[in-house]
Design a protein around this motif. Structure first.
Motif, PDB file in Angstrom:
ATOM      1  N   GLY A 298       0.864  -1.431  -0.102  1.00 26.08           N
ATOM      2  CA  GLY A 298       0.041  -0.082  -0.161  1.00 26.08           C
ATOM      3  C   GLY A 298       0.694   1.249   0.124  1.00 26.08           C
ATOM      4  O   GLY A 298       0.632   2.342  -0.841  1.00 26.08           O
ATOM      5  N   GLY A 299       1.693   1.309   0.906  1.00 21.38           N
ATOM      6  CA  GLY A 299       2.521   2.619   1.063  1.00 21.38           C
ATOM      7  C   GLY A 299       3.423   2.666  -0.307  1.00 21.38           C
ATOM      8  O   GLY A 299       3.521   4.023  -0.853  1.00 21.38           O
ATOM      9  N   ILE A 300       4.006   1.902  -0.918  1.00 18.98           N
ATOM     10  CA  ILE A 300       4.924   1.899  -2.303  1.00 18.98           C
ATOM     11  C   ILE A 300       3.792   2.404  -3.341  1.00 18.98           C
ATOM     12  O   ILE A 300       4.180   3.161  -4.286  1.00 18.98           O
ATOM     13  CB  ILE A 300       5.587   0.669  -2.323  1.00 18.98           C
ATOM     14  N   ALA A 301       2.589   1.768  -3.257  1.00 18.02           N
ATOM     15  CA  ALA A 301       1.686   2.133  -4.616  1.00 18.02           C
ATOM     16  C   ALA A 301       1.208   3.507  -4.421  1.00 18.02           C
ATOM     17  O   ALA A 301       1.198   3.998  -5.343  1.00 18.02           O
ATOM     18  CB  ALA A 301       0.717   0.987  -4.474  1.00 18.02           C
ATOM     19  N   GLY A 302       0.906   3.876  -3.109  1.00 14.96           N
ATOM     20  CA  GLY A 302       0.530   5.083  -3.056  1.00 14.96           C
ATOM     21  C   GLY A 302       1.608   6.311  -3.324  1.00 14.96           C
ATOM     22  O   GLY A 302       1.158   7.190  -3.836  1.00 14.96           O
ATOM     23  N   ALA A 303       2.774   5.992  -2.941  1.00  9.57           N
ATOM     24  CA  ALA A 303       3.918   6.811  -3.176  1.00  9.57           C
ATOM     25  C   ALA A 303       4.136   7.017  -4.807  1.00  9.57           C
ATOM     26  O   ALA A 303       4.208   7.960  -5.337  1.00  9.57           O
ATOM     27  CB  ALA A 303       5.161   6.539  -2.690  1.00  9.57           C
ATOM     28  N   ALA A 304       4.129   5.836  -5.381  1.00 10.77           N
ATOM     29  CA  ALA A 304       4.177   5.757  -6.887  1.00 10.77           C
ATOM     30  C   ALA A 304       3.017   6.583  -7.590  1.00 10.77           C
ATOM     31  O   ALA A 304       3.381   7.314  -8.536  1.00 10.77           O
ATOM     32  CB  ALA A 304       4.670   4.422  -7.178  1.00 10.77           C
ATOM     33  N   ALA A 305       1.881   6.173  -7.200  1.00 11.66           N
ATOM     34  CA  ALA A 305       0.873   6.803  -7.787  1.00 11.66           C
ATOM     35  C   ALA A 305       0.990   8.088  -7.667  1.00 11.66           C
ATOM     36  O   ALA A 305       0.396   8.989  -8.543  1.00 11.66           O
ATOM     37  CB  ALA A 305      -0.523   6.259  -7.322  1.00 11.66           C
ATOM     38  N   GLY A 306       1.212   8.943  -6.635  1.00  5.89           N
ATOM     39  CA  GLY A 306       1.510  10.084  -6.193  1.00  5.89           C
ATOM     40  C   GLY A 306       2.466  10.874  -7.148  1.00  5.89           C
ATOM     41  O   GLY A 306       2.130  12.011  -7.790  1.00  5.89           O
ATOM     42  N   ILE A 307       3.679  10.286  -7.374  1.00  6.48           N
ATOM     43  CA  ILE A 307       4.591  10.744  -8.029  1.00  6.48           C
ATOM     44  C   ILE A 307       4.080  10.806  -9.755  1.00  6.48           C
ATOM     45  O   ILE A 307       4.445  11.672 -10.446  1.00  6.48           O
ATOM     46  CB  ILE A 307       5.990   9.911  -8.065  1.00  6.48           C
ATOM     47  N   ALA A 308       3.395   9.738 -10.008  1.00 14.87           N
ATOM     48  CA  ALA A 308       3.088   9.593 -11.399  1.00 14.87           C
ATOM     49  C   ALA A 308       1.816  10.757 -11.672  1.00 14.87           C
ATOM     50  O   ALA A 308       1.897  11.390 -12.811  1.00 14.87           O
ATOM     51  CB  ALA A 308       2.377   8.124 -11.590  1.00 14.87           C
ATOM     52  N   LYS A 309       1.173  10.965 -10.647  1.00 14.83           N
ATOM     53  CA  LYS A 309       0.038  12.074 -10.884  1.00 14.83           C
ATOM     54  C   LYS A 309       0.616  13.415 -11.095  1.00 14.83           C
ATOM     55  O   LYS A 309       0.325  14.028 -11.485  1.00 14.83           O
ATOM     56  CB  LYS A 309      -0.927  11.909  -9.601  1.00 14.83           C
ATOM     57  N   ILE A 310       1.736  13.568 -10.112  1.00 21.03           N
ATOM     58  CA  ILE A 310       2.439  14.873 -10.105  1.00 21.03           C
ATOM     59  C   ILE A 310       2.934  15.340 -11.596  1.00 21.03           C
ATOM     60  O   ILE A 310       2.865  16.352 -12.163  1.00 21.03           O
ATOM     61  CB  ILE A 310       3.316  15.191  -8.882  1.00 21.03           C
TER      62      ILE A 310
END
Length: 57
Positions: A21-33
């Motif tokens: 969950g934590g890795i997925a959330g961080a990667a998704a946040g970076i991809a969104k930015i």
């Protein structure tokens, strides 16, 4: 640079499937930015290209 955004998106999907969950959330946040940064750059370059009188490709 767009490839980095796609790489983080794929990493987020893979991590979400595997349950990290934590890795997925961080990667998704970076991809969104990165996506929004590239979207703004696309719009700015289209506006400047139109002001120069060059048609978009």
């Amino acid at each position: 640079m767009l490839s980095w955004s796609l790489a983080f998106l794929v990493l987020a999907i893979l991590a979400a499937v595997l349950g990290f969950g934590g890795i997925a959330g961080a990667a998704a946040g970076i991809a969104k930015i990165l996506f929004f940064i590239f979207l703004v750059l696309l719009i700015v370059s289209a506006i400047f290209g139109a002001l120069r009188g060059r048609p978009p490709i």
